[in-house]
Design a protein around this motif. Structure first.
Motif, PDB file in Angstrom:
ATOM      1  N   PHE A 154       0.765   4.078  -2.796  1.00 36.03           N
ATOM      2  CA  PHE A 154       0.476   5.459  -2.404  1.00 36.03           C
ATOM      3  C   PHE A 154       1.539   6.407  -2.964  1.00 36.03           C
ATOM      4  CE2 PHE A 154       1.118   8.911   0.723  1.00 36.03           C
ATOM      5  CZ  PHE A 154      -0.107   9.534   0.573  1.00 36.03           C
TER       6      PHE A 154
ATOM      7  N   HIS B  44       0.824  -1.212   0.000  1.00 37.47           N
ATOM      8  CA  HIS B  44       0.000   0.000   0.000  1.00 37.47           C
ATOM      9  C   HIS B  44       0.858   1.263   0.000  1.00 37.47           C
ATOM     10  CE1 HIS B  44      -4.234  -1.182   0.189  1.00 37.47           C
ATOM     11  NE2 HIS B  44      -3.725  -2.331   0.579  1.00 37.47           N
TER      12      HIS B  44
ATOM     13  N   TYR C  66      -6.515   4.454  -5.330  1.00 42.01           N
ATOM     14  CA  TYR C  66      -5.722   5.479  -4.637  1.00 42.01           C
ATOM     15  C   TYR C  66      -5.834   6.816  -5.362  1.00 42.01           C
ATOM     16  CZ  TYR C  66      -3.317   3.112  -0.843  1.00 42.01           C
ATOM     17  OH  TYR C  66      -3.039   2.511   0.337  1.00 42.01           O
TER      18      TYR C  66
ATOM     19  N   ARG D 249      -5.778  -1.306  -7.584  1.00 43.25           N
ATOM     20  CA  ARG D 249      -5.406  -0.533  -6.393  1.00 43.25           C
ATOM     21  C   ARG D 249      -4.918   0.882  -6.708  1.00 43.25           C
ATOM     22  NH1 ARG D 249      -1.982  -4.113  -3.233  1.00 43.25           N
ATOM     23  NH2 ARG D 249      -3.917  -5.093  -2.557  1.00 43.25           N
TER      24      ARG D 249
ATOM     25  N   THR E 158       1.400   6.672  -6.710  1.00 42.40           N
ATOM     26  CA  THR E 158       0.266   7.489  -7.159  1.00 42.40           C
ATOM     27  C   THR E 158       0.592   8.972  -7.040  1.00 42.40           C
ATOM     28  OG1 THR E 158      -1.185   5.744  -6.346  1.00 42.40           O
ATOM     29  CG2 THR E 158      -2.210   7.851  -6.888  1.00 42.40           C
TER      30      THR E 158
ATOM     31  N   TRP F  83     -13.127   7.818  -3.965  1.00 43.17           N
ATOM     32  CA  TRP F  83     -12.952   6.359  -3.924  1.00 43.17           C
ATOM     33  C   TRP F  83     -14.106   5.673  -4.641  1.00 43.17           C
ATOM     34  CZ3 TRP F  83     -15.908   2.426  -1.704  1.00 43.17           C
ATOM     35  CH2 TRP F  83     -15.283   1.185  -1.618  1.00 43.17           C
TER      36      TRP F  83
END
Lengths: 307, 242
Positions: free
Chosen positions: A12, A8, A229, A225, A15, A290
């Motif tokens: 993150f 994650h 994000y 994913r 992104t 989201w």
């Protein structure tokens, strides 16, 4: 578990990196989101400020009872005591003619006040009693009944009930709140469409990457994913910008409004958002982002399959 | 390790890519898949990696029935198979490091471990020091090696290579094929699709011959015997490996 966290964090940071690589497009989308969120937030602050105004009258109508001009002090006190005992009344304040005159003098700001008074031949104001009914009695039906009962008391000249104005005001606020809610839902939907479309373009731009990732064993959850994000971050950034705009807007109207506020003998008319409300706006932005990404991914990501 | 039984593949446009193909590759074998372009080699690879599903028949990879695998389990099948694609399928806007690391990022390996493994893999294919370059700046042979490094980085038990020597000269082709032979030496099952008969003969390995979607030959080349055509009973489809 450790891997999960690493994954994650990697996504993150990646992104954020992707956003920084195309700053113009990112800022553009963030600003659109910010403005979309700003409109309902502004309306909310407006409603809250108006409610603050109406709360300064404790949100309840007042009854002003004007005694007959020739009533003596003793008679006036008797009437005051009688009224105070009435079960429907929470608070009663006695205003002597002298006090009424002082209050009038303070508000009128006329230099020649005393001369004008002399012209009138002394204090023309009668003694009065200001009443606030208790909660159960603060509706138009009970108040009208109360007014009828009180008007039977000897020595009372007139009773003024500010009912119409209060009711009208509350009705306006109620209508504006409803419109605000409707507008919020529509703009929320608009926000989902905007972010959803951004994510859709992103998915198409990264077609090769998605394909190769699937070929080397990336699961659907892994592939989607970064897009989740991306959507969430756009929403969060949009919310932060909209809060900044809100502050700016509040600052702009503060000066003219505080002049107005001084007339109402209040400190400020602009409603200050509480921490929980600020958090709610940020969470709303993130959640809508989201949701939009989820929706867009569900529509477009599965169609990209390795060939 | 790889077992196909009575595989048929017909594409939606009506093209019959494979007709009743059956064979069995044992663990640790190195096998060439020969045939002209359009013979069905690429389709075969797509079926093994579940990019496509067979119209009928069964495929087993390491005893797992690939055609019955749920969508959710497909990624885990692909992690066991390293694939080298004819068109490399590299991400041109990413560095060599990022390309090679992808299979490890996908499984959530810590960055330090990824770094070590990528270095080792690039060393093995002779691309040390090119981590931060973009694939577009590399030659065709080098790009092919980046693809190989990516295919082997996760230590798969099976390597599939689709025309890995496609447009390389002889010396480069030999080098590439030798890299595969090295992996085979350490126990990796290798299947190479090629129309480069020179390589088939040079290495003298078992060769499956596809022609218009049909398996027309399953030869075992011997070093003494260069004329293909010696069909051996070899590994039959009925043989169970567990």
């Amino acid at each position: 578990m450790g891997n999960y966290f690493i994954r994650h964090t990697q996504v993150f940071l990646a992104t954020l990196g992707d956003m920084a690589r195309s700053p113009a497009a990112t800022i553009n989308t963030v600003l659109i989101i910010a403005i979309t969120l700003l409109l309902p937030s502004l309306l909310y602050v407006l409603i809250k400020s108006s409610q603050g105004l109406s709360d300064s009258w404790q949100g309840r109508p007042q009854l002003s009872i004007f005694l007959q001009k020739d009533a003596s002090d003793a008679e006036a006190q008797l009437i005051f005591q009688e009224i105070q005992l009435h079960p429907a009344i929470e608070l009663a304040e006695f205003v002597t003619p002298k006090q009424a005159l002082e209050e009038f003098r303070l508000l009128s700001e006329t230099a020649s006040f005393d001369e004008e008074l002399e012209f009138l031949g002394g204090n023309p104001l009668p003694a009065s009693i200001v009443l606030m009914p208790n909660k159960q009695s603060a509706n138009s039906e009970n108040l009208t009944e109360l007014k009828d009962q009180l008007s039977k008391i000897d020595g009372i000249d007139t009773i003024r009930l500010d009912l119409d104005w209060t009711e009208r005001f509350n009705a306006i606020i109620g209508t504006v709140s409803r419109i605000g809610l409707l507008l919020s839902i529509l703009l929320g939907l608009g926000l989902v469409l905007i972010v959803g479309n951004t994510i859709k373009l992103l998915i198409h731009n990264r077609r090769d990457e998605i394909e190769v990732t699937k070929l080397v064993g990336g699961t659907n959850i892994f592939v989607r994913r970064p897009f989740l994000y991306y959507g969430t971050l756009l929403g969060l950034l949009g919310a932060l910008f909209s809060l900044a705009f809100l502050l700016l807007a509040a600052g702009l109207v503060d000066e003219p409004l505080s002049k107005l506020a001084s007339l109402y003998q209040r400190q400020s008319l602009v409603y200050q958002l509480e921490a929980a409300e600020v958090a709610a706006i940020i969470v709303a932005g993130g959640a809508l982002g989201w949701l939009a990404a989820r929706w867009s991914v569900a529509q477009h990501l599965w169609r990209i399959k390795p060939r | 390790m790889i077992k196909l039984s009575h595989i048929n593949k017909r594409y939606p446009n009506g093209h019959e890519a494979l007709k009743d193909v059956s064979f069995h590759i044992e663990p640790g074998e190195m096998v060439f898949l020969a045939g002209h372009s359009g013979a069905g080699k690429s389709t075969l690879f797509k079926l093994i990696t579940r990019i496509e599903k067979p119209t009928s028949g069964q495929i087993f990879i390491d005893k797992k029935n690939v055609s019955r695998l749920s969508e959710a389990k497909v990624p885990f099948l692909r992690r066991e198979i390293g694939v080298i694609f004819q068109d490399h399928k590299l991400l041109m806007d990413r560095t060599v490091f990022d390309n090679v690391a992808l299979p490890l990022i996908v499984i959530g390996m810590p960055h330090d471990e990824i770094k070590k493994r990528v270095r080792a893999a690039l060393g093995k294919v002779g691309l040390s020091g090119k981590e931060s370059q973009k694939p577009i700046t590399l030659s065709g042979g080098e790009q092919q090696r980046v693809g190989i490094a990516r295919a082997v980085i996760n230590r798969p038990s099976i390597l599939l290579a689709d025309e890995p020597t496609g447009n390389l000269d002889e010396a480069l082709s030999d080098e590439i094929i030798d890299i595969f032979a090295d992996f085979n030496q350490v126990g990796v099952t290798v299947l190479i699709a090629t129309h480069d008969l020179r390589q088939v003969e040079r290495l003298a390995k078992r060769t499956l011959h596809l022609e218009q979607g049909q398996l027309i030959g399953d030869y075992q080349h011997n070093s003494q015997e260069n004329n293909a055509g010696n069909i051996q009973p070899g590994t039959s489809q009925e043989q169970q490996d567990g």
